[in-house]
Design a protein around this motif. Structure first.
Motif, PDB file in Angstrom:
ATOM      1  N   ASN A 124       0.844  -1.192   0.000  1.00 28.58           N
ATOM      2  CA  ASN A 124       0.000   0.000   0.000  1.00 28.58           C
ATOM      3  C   ASN A 124       0.883   1.247   0.000  1.00 28.58           C
ATOM      4  O   ASN A 124       1.581   1.516   0.972  1.00 28.58           O
ATOM      5  CB  ASN A 124      -0.889  -0.007   1.252  1.00 28.58           C
ATOM      6  CG  ASN A 124      -1.536   1.341   1.507  1.00 28.58           C
ATOM      7  OD1 ASN A 124      -1.975   2.007   0.561  1.00 28.58           O
ATOM      8  ND2 ASN A 124      -1.604   1.755   2.761  1.00 28.58           N
ATOM      9  N   THR A 125       0.849   1.952  -1.114  1.00 28.00           N
ATOM     10  CA  THR A 125       1.529   3.248  -1.171  1.00 28.00           C
ATOM     11  C   THR A 125       0.455   4.316  -1.041  1.00 28.00           C
ATOM     12  O   THR A 125      -0.352   4.495  -1.955  1.00 28.00           O
ATOM     13  CB  THR A 125       2.281   3.397  -2.513  1.00 28.00           C
ATOM     14  OG1 THR A 125       3.261   2.358  -2.577  1.00 28.00           O
ATOM     15  CG2 THR A 125       2.989   4.741  -2.606  1.00 28.00           C
ATOM     16  N   PRO A 126       0.412   4.987   0.114  1.00 30.17           N
ATOM     17  CA  PRO A 126      -0.677   5.946   0.307  1.00 30.17           C
ATOM     18  C   PRO A 126      -0.591   7.096  -0.682  1.00 30.17           C
ATOM     19  O   PRO A 126       0.508   7.476  -1.096  1.00 30.17           O
ATOM     20  CB  PRO A 126      -0.480   6.451   1.744  1.00 30.17           C
ATOM     21  CG  PRO A 126       0.811   5.924   2.219  1.00 30.17           C
ATOM     22  CD  PRO A 126       1.337   4.933   1.247  1.00 30.17           C
ATOM     23  N   GLN A 130       4.175   8.943  13.168  1.00 31.38           N
ATOM     24  CA  GLN A 130       3.241   7.949  13.705  1.00 31.38           C
ATOM     25  C   GLN A 130       1.802   8.431  13.636  1.00 31.38           C
ATOM     26  O   GLN A 130       1.459   9.464  14.198  1.00 31.38           O
ATOM     27  CB  GLN A 130       3.598   7.667  15.167  1.00 31.38           C
ATOM     28  CG  GLN A 130       2.598   6.761  15.881  1.00 31.38           C
ATOM     29  CD  GLN A 130       2.853   6.699  17.371  1.00 31.38           C
ATOM     30  OE1 GLN A 130       3.717   5.961  17.811  1.00 31.38           O
ATOM     31  NE2 GLN A 130       2.083   7.447  18.139  1.00 31.38           N
ATOM     32  N   ARG A 131       0.963   7.663  12.914  1.00 29.66           N
ATOM     33  CA  ARG A 131      -0.462   8.009  12.868  1.00 29.66           C
ATOM     34  C   ARG A 131      -1.206   7.344  14.029  1.00 29.66           C
ATOM     35  O   ARG A 131      -2.017   7.954  14.681  1.00 29.66           O
ATOM     36  CB  ARG A 131      -1.065   7.580  11.532  1.00 29.66           C
ATOM     37  CG  ARG A 131      -2.499   8.016  11.360  1.00 29.66           C
ATOM     38  CD  ARG A 131      -2.955   7.945   9.930  1.00 29.66           C
ATOM     39  NE  ARG A 131      -3.120   6.574   9.454  1.00 29.66           N
ATOM     40  CZ  ARG A 131      -3.505   6.256   8.222  1.00 29.66           C
ATOM     41  NH1 ARG A 131      -3.729   7.213   7.338  1.00 29.66           N
ATOM     42  NH2 ARG A 131      -3.631   5.000   7.859  1.00 29.66           N
ATOM     43  N   HIS A 170       9.703   1.213  -0.059  1.00 29.74           N
ATOM     44  CA  HIS A 170       8.560   0.592   0.638  1.00 29.74           C
ATOM     45  C   HIS A 170       9.074  -0.702   1.274  1.00 29.74           C
ATOM     46  O   HIS A 170       9.753  -1.494   0.599  1.00 29.74           O
ATOM     47  CB  HIS A 170       7.430   0.286  -0.355  1.00 29.74           C
ATOM     48  CG  HIS A 170       6.126  -0.035   0.337  1.00 29.74           C
ATOM     49  ND1 HIS A 170       5.964  -1.155   1.123  1.00 29.74           N
ATOM     50  CD2 HIS A 170       4.942   0.618   0.376  1.00 29.74           C
ATOM     51  CE1 HIS A 170       4.730  -1.173   1.605  1.00 29.74           C
ATOM     52  NE2 HIS A 170       4.080  -0.099   1.172  1.00 29.74           N
ATOM     53  N   ILE A 219       7.365   6.681   7.469  1.00 34.19           N
ATOM     54  CA  ILE A 219       5.922   6.783   7.718  1.00 34.19           C
ATOM     55  C   ILE A 219       5.409   5.405   8.107  1.00 34.19           C
ATOM     56  O   ILE A 219       5.579   4.442   7.352  1.00 34.19           O
ATOM     57  CB  ILE A 219       5.177   7.312   6.473  1.00 34.19           C
ATOM     58  CG1 ILE A 219       5.742   8.680   6.060  1.00 34.19           C
ATOM     59  CG2 ILE A 219       3.674   7.406   6.750  1.00 34.19           C
ATOM     60  CD1 ILE A 219       5.149   9.240   4.774  1.00 34.19           C
ATOM     61  N   GLY A 220       4.793   5.322   9.285  1.00 33.54           N
ATOM     62  CA  GLY A 220       4.209   4.060   9.714  1.00 33.54           C
ATOM     63  C   GLY A 220       4.845   3.549  10.993  1.00 33.54           C
ATOM     64  O   GLY A 220       6.035   3.778  11.248  1.00 33.54           O
ATOM     65  N   THR A 264       4.078   1.395   5.194  1.00 33.08           N
ATOM     66  CA  THR A 264       2.644   1.685   5.202  1.00 33.08           C
ATOM     67  C   THR A 264       1.771   0.464   4.874  1.00 33.08           C
ATOM     68  O   THR A 264       0.580   0.622   4.591  1.00 33.08           O
ATOM     69  CB  THR A 264       2.342   2.844   4.223  1.00 33.08           C
ATOM     70  OG1 THR A 264       3.039   2.601   2.988  1.00 33.08           O
ATOM     71  CG2 THR A 264       2.815   4.167   4.786  1.00 33.08           C
ATOM     72  N   ASN A 307      -7.326   0.478   6.311  1.00 35.10           N
ATOM     73  CA  ASN A 307      -6.100   1.200   5.906  1.00 35.10           C
ATOM     74  C   ASN A 307      -6.143   1.652   4.449  1.00 35.10           C
ATOM     75  O   ASN A 307      -5.260   2.374   4.007  1.00 35.10           O
ATOM     76  CB  ASN A 307      -4.856   0.319   6.147  1.00 35.10           C
ATOM     77  CG  ASN A 307      -4.873  -0.958   5.323  1.00 35.10           C
ATOM     78  OD1 ASN A 307      -5.937  -1.480   5.009  1.00 35.10           O
ATOM     79  ND2 ASN A 307      -3.720  -1.451   4.969  1.00 35.10           N
ATOM     80  N   LEU A 358       8.538   4.087   3.408  1.00 36.66           N
ATOM     81  CA  LEU A 358       7.101   3.872   3.582  1.00 36.66           C
ATOM     82  C   LEU A 358       6.917   2.496   4.219  1.00 36.66           C
ATOM     83  O   LEU A 358       7.154   1.469   3.568  1.00 36.66           O
ATOM     84  CB  LEU A 358       6.380   3.921   2.235  1.00 36.66           C
ATOM     85  CG  LEU A 358       6.473   5.240   1.458  1.00 36.66           C
ATOM     86  CD1 LEU A 358       5.822   5.105   0.084  1.00 36.66           C
ATOM     87  CD2 LEU A 358       5.833   6.378   2.246  1.00 36.66           C
TER      88      LEU A 358
END
Ligand code: FAD
Ligand code: NAP
Length: 529
Positions: free
Chosen positions: A145-147, A204-205, A161, A180-181, A374, A493, A372
């Motif tokens: 998954n590449t946002p 961090q989300r 990734h 990211i992640g 992600t 997600n 990533l």
């Protein structure tokens, strides 16, 4: 139309490899089509630093061949990606699999011809193969998954990734890195990247729960003991919901005294690994029980992470075990390093990627490389990347518009002679995947053999049987806390993905019993011709 093979298998990870072996043993002709240049699937693609299994290696391995079990030596409690990939290659050589695997071949379309009862499989290179059966072994976590963050293509430095890491590796020495992640892939790679890079900034989300792996080399005596006990260990594992031979404490967390509860959590924390979530039987059933485990981990974070504000940001607030529990080596400790910065982006999405970094919450962050971590379009992503066409040309995408619908996670009504190894609606990602893969492969091979004996060429799940199974999958999900958070288990997600709890949560023993009952009932729920 001439048939090229009895079966085309898509994917050469652990599922596709064993499927090929079993079909050959049954006297069927088969060809595996695989995008990558080698076998191993997950372990071929995920070469990021720190990638390892989180189910102990002696269990995260094939059991179909006692000889293989005896000859292969795992060197660590949780093997590294290179070691697992070596194992996959060893299996490919030992069982002479490569001659029937076509690498660098992506399946793009597969169409069922209702006149001939054959599948026509098309590849990215324009090749066309015809087979009686198609078996997907495309992986639950294989479509990265590449946002869609604005500006991603404008970043000047390299972007990696975790799920498609460069084979030659990446040297972060002297470089600044943005990541990211904070899922399993990030949690495994952050400690190693932090050690190498000049500076690491982690975005961090959602804070995540992780328990220590306490990874270590395996003592020869332990390996000898496992090898002597392999059959019994595998049999014990099959009686456990997750297909892993670890002890489940059947007590309730809330009905246990505080002191005893703390003792149990401490013991499991000190042992390490996924067994932490089996500290009490009701951790995923009762939110008060769950809170006791979550509080325990939050206290550990505060104990390990020196800066109270960083500890606070790192402390998850959701249900522990709702998203997949992570297993780490030195994750929390890494945030004590002076060259690591944690940025909380929980309340606002990243605004954009800039040529020199990213912009979040009104601030700019600069770095040389972007990682990533992600995740994946899990469970359905790889399947829906192929344009599967069943009866009357119906697209799988259309049939699954409101979420995946399968019979046993193995077949789809309207798509005759198509089998989906660890498909949605089977326990798959909630279990040790190796035994789940083997169980599916054996069920499919046995089914094809039974059909041959009975002179049948077409098998198809009936609509009512599929509806009843979809109902069962949904029902079992509704009694656990696992379906309550925004995880990839429910497709949360991926923007726009239907929210459905995709794996079957009833546990491996109940699932195996359901599959066996179908066979005992003369393949109840299937129509044959
Ligand atoms: P995969 O290994 O994903 O293989 C699928 C293959 O299909 C890939 O090689 C892919 O290239 C190919 N493919 C997909 N689409 C196409 C197409 N259209 N055409 C041609 N080829 C295609 N599970 C556990 O139980 N324990 C663990 O410790 C564990 N650790 C994991 C760690 C990571 C980093 C990840 C990402 C997953 C992990 N998993 C773990 C889950 C893991 O995916 C499974 O254990 C297992 O490896 C899956 O094997 P598979 O053969 O089903 O799929
Ligand atoms: P993941 O668990 O889905 O984690 C992805 C991370 O990226 C999450 O922290 C997610 O935040 C974040 N993210 C995604 N899109 C984002 C965006 N647009 N902006 C900001 N953050 C974003 O993926 P993963 O870590 O690759 O793991 C996937 C699964 O693979 C695991 O759950 C496990 O089953 C398997 N795995 C196992 C191991 C192992 O230990 N053996 C290692 C790696 C992977 P949110 O949480 O907010 O969505």
């Amino acid at each position: 139309m001439d048939m090229d093979f009895d079966a085309v298998i898509v994917g050469a990870g652990f599922a596709g490899m064993y499927m090929l072996h079993r079909l050959r043993q049954g006297g069927f002709s088969a060809r595996v089509l695989e995008t990558g240049k080698g076998v191993g699937g997950t372990w071929y693609w995920n070469r990021y630093p720190g990638a390892r299994c989180d189910v102990e290696s002696v269990q995260y391995s094939y059991q179909f061949s006692p000889e293989l079990e005896q000859e292969w030596e795992w060197t660590e409690r949780y093997a590294t990606q290179p070691e697992i990939l070596r194992y996959a290659n060893h299996v490919a050589d030992r069982f002479d699999l490569r001659r029937d695997i076509q690498f660098e071949t992506r399946v793009t379309r597969a169409t069922f011809d209702e006149q001939e009862n054959l599948w026509i499989i098309e590849t990215g290179a324009g090749e066309r193969l015809v087979s009686r059966f198609v078996v997907t072994a495309m992986g639950c976590l294989s479509s990265p998954n590449t946002p869609k963050i604005p500006g991603l293509s404008e970043f000047r430095g390299p972007t990696y990734h975790t799920g498609s890491w460069p084979h030659e590796g990446v040297d972060f020495s002297g470089r600044t890195v943005g990541m990211i992640g904070t899922g399993s892939s990030a949690i495994q790679s952050i400690p190693l990247i932090a050690r190498q890079a000049e500076h690491l900034t982690v975005f961090q989300r959602t804070a995540n729960y992780t328990v220590p792996a306490h990874n270590a080399p395996l003592a020869p005596d332990y390996v000898r003991q496992v090898k002597a006990d392999y059959r019994e260990m595998r049999a014990r594992a099959k009686t456990k919901p997750a297909g892993i031979d670890f002890d489940i404490n059947w007590a309730s967390a809330v009905e246990t005294s505080e002191a005893e509860r703390a003792r149990v959590f401490e013991t499991r924390w000190a042992y390490g690994g996924l067994g932490f979530i089996a500290s009490f039987a009701d951790l995923l059933l009762n939110d008060q029980s769950n809170k006791t485990a979550a509080d325990f981990v939050r206290a550990k974070i505060r104990e390990i992470v020196r800066d109270p504000r960083t500890a606070e940001i790192l402390s998850p607030r959701n249900i522990i075990g709702c998203k997949r529990l992570c297993v780490d080596t030195g994750y929390w400790e890494t945030f004590n390093r002076p060259n690591v910065t944690l940025v909380d982006i929980g309340d606002e999405p990243i605004e954009r990627i800039t040529p020199s970094g990213l912009r979040a919450k009104g601030s700019d962050y600069d770095f040389d490389c972007l990682v990533l971590a992600t995740g994946f379009d899990a469970m359905t992503g790889a399947l829906l990347n192929v344009d599967f066409r069943g009866r009357r040309g119906i697209a799988l995408n259309e049939a699954w518009r409101d979420g995946p619908k399968t019979y046993l996670g193995l077949t789809v009504a309207g798509f005759p002679n198509l089998f989906t190894i660890t498909g949605p609606g089977s326990p798959s990602v909630l279990t040790n995947m190796l035994p789940s893969i083997e169980q599916h492969v054996e069920w499919i091979a046995d089914c094809l053999e039974a059909m041959r004996t009975r002179g049948q060429t077409v098998i198809e799940a009936t609509g009512p049987a599929q509806e009843a199974w979809v109902h069962e999958v949904g029902n079992s999900a509704s009694i656990t806390l696992r379906a309550t958070c925004s995880s990839w288990y429910v497709g949360a997600n991926i923007p726009g993905k239907p929210r459905v709890f995709m794996p079957y949560i009833g546990g491996l023993p109940a699932y195996i019993a359901a599959c066996e009952e179908v066979v005992a009932g003369s393949y109840k729920g299937f129509a044959f011709s």
